[in-house]
Design a protein around this motif. Structure first.
Motif, PDB file in Angstrom:
ATOM      1  N   ALA A  83      -1.416  -5.279  -6.012  1.00 46.40           N
ATOM      2  CA  ALA A  83      -2.089  -3.975  -5.998  1.00 46.40           C
ATOM      3  C   ALA A  83      -1.158  -2.838  -5.609  1.00 46.40           C
ATOM      4  O   ALA A  83      -1.578  -1.861  -4.989  1.00 46.40           O
ATOM      5  CB  ALA A  83      -3.310  -4.011  -5.077  1.00 46.40           C
ATOM      6  N   ARG A 121       1.686  -5.636  -9.765  1.00 46.37           N
ATOM      7  CA  ARG A 121       0.279  -5.608 -10.189  1.00 46.37           C
ATOM      8  C   ARG A 121      -0.553  -6.635  -9.428  1.00 46.37           C
ATOM      9  O   ARG A 121      -1.689  -6.362  -9.037  1.00 46.37           O
ATOM     10  CB  ARG A 121       0.193  -5.850 -11.697  1.00 46.37           C
ATOM     11  CG  ARG A 121       0.664  -4.657 -12.534  1.00 46.37           C
ATOM     12  CD  ARG A 121       0.772  -5.010 -14.004  1.00 46.37           C
ATOM     13  NE  ARG A 121       1.144  -3.848 -14.811  1.00 46.37           N
ATOM     14  CZ  ARG A 121       1.555  -3.914 -16.078  1.00 46.37           C
ATOM     15  NH1 ARG A 121       1.648  -5.097 -16.676  1.00 46.37           N
ATOM     16  NH2 ARG A 121       1.873  -2.816 -16.729  1.00 46.37           N
ATOM     17  N   LYS A 163       0.810  -1.216   0.000  1.00 43.65           N
ATOM     18  CA  LYS A 163       0.000   0.000   0.000  1.00 43.65           C
ATOM     19  C   LYS A 163       0.845   1.267   0.000  1.00 43.65           C
ATOM     20  O   LYS A 163       0.394   2.309  -0.501  1.00 43.65           O
ATOM     21  CB  LYS A 163      -0.935   0.001   1.214  1.00 43.65           C
ATOM     22  CG  LYS A 163      -1.993  -1.093   1.185  1.00 43.65           C
ATOM     23  CD  LYS A 163      -2.882  -1.019   2.413  1.00 43.65           C
ATOM     24  CE  LYS A 163      -3.940  -2.112   2.400  1.00 43.65           C
ATOM     25  NZ  LYS A 163      -4.771  -2.075   3.635  1.00 43.65           N
ATOM     26  N   ASN A 197       1.344   0.328  -6.688  1.00 42.20           N
ATOM     27  CA  ASN A 197       1.410   1.313  -7.755  1.00 42.20           C
ATOM     28  C   ASN A 197       2.626   1.049  -8.637  1.00 42.20           C
ATOM     29  O   ASN A 197       3.755   0.968  -8.146  1.00 42.20           O
ATOM     30  CB  ASN A 197       1.508   2.724  -7.176  1.00 42.20           C
ATOM     31  CG  ASN A 197       0.175   3.232  -6.674  1.00 42.20           C
ATOM     32  OD1 ASN A 197      -0.709   3.577  -7.454  1.00 42.20           O
ATOM     33  ND2 ASN A 197       0.010   3.258  -5.358  1.00 42.20           N
TER      34      ASN A 197
END
Length: 225
Positions: free
Chosen positions: A81, A78, A29, A83
């Motif tokens: 999740a 990817r 994250k 960036n």
């Protein structure tokens, strides 16, 4: 060198006796993967046989190691999740008059890469998805003259994994800028390249520990929790 653990490899004179670091843990994250300048212009062989021979080791490293490892990192990011972001050298004007001095000096760096031309695009095998952020730069550092710094802050990014080319130029300049802005940085040594392995290794020794942590692709994937 490449067979050593990230905890002991690429230590410069300054950090020969630094304490062994603890294991790294990267939260998807707050971590971004940044691919720097892997563009068509740099993976196109020269029409000059002498230049083609000089750059043959670089091309081999790119095709057999760097690009496959970047692809693995992109797929991992990817899937988790994270960036995935790209930076590319691309001038806004057809004649390149908006380029910084470092990108228009005579010699190797004097490449005219207008933003819409094929030469300035990211290579197809690493093509960004439509929703992935791509910043255009006319400087070596991906932070200088772009809004990447603001984007990273807005996304809540604290750690950036940097890969791409060239280790001693745009990669190093970006890493140093990120560190100066208090981002933690990891550089994957086998997902980067300079013109020669000697230049590559020397630059990694210069930036390791103070500006980033240098690790392999496998080690870096293992850091992502």
């Amino acid at each position: 060198m490449a067979q050593e653990s990230w905890k002991t490899a690429y230590r410069s004179f300054y950090y020969e006796h630094a304490p062994i670091p603890q294991d790294l843990t990267l939260d998807p994250k707050s971590t971004a993967l940044l691919i720097i300048d892997v563009q068509n212009a740099y993976l196109t062989e020269s029409s000059d046989p002498l230049e083609r021979g000089r750059w043959e080791p670089f091309m081999a490293r790119m095709h057999t190691q760097v690009v496959p490892n970047i692809k693995r990192l992109i797929e991992t990011a990817r899937a988790r999740a994270m960036n995935v972001m790209f930076a590319r050298i691309a001038c806004q004007t057809p004649d390149g008059r908006d380029r910084s001095l470092s990108q228009r000096k005579p010699g190797f760096n004097n490449l005219l890469l207008p933003k819409d031309e094929w030469a300035s695009q990211i290579i197809d095998v690493l093509r960004p998805k439509p929703e992935e952020i791509v910043v255009l730069k006319t400087t070596d550092s991906a932070l200088t003259g772009t809004n990447l710094r603001l984007i990273l802050r807005n996304l809540g990014i604290e750690h950036v994994i940097c890969v791409g080319i060239f280790t001693d130029q745009c990669v190093s300049s970006t890493v140093r800028s990120l560190a100066d802005e208090s981002f933690d940085v990891t550089v994957c040594h086998d997902a980067c390249a300079a013109a020669t392995d000697e230049i590559h290794d020397n630059e990694l020794k210069s930036i390791n520990w103070i500006y980033c942590q240098v690790a392999s692709t496998d080690e870096t994937i293992g850091f992502i929790c």
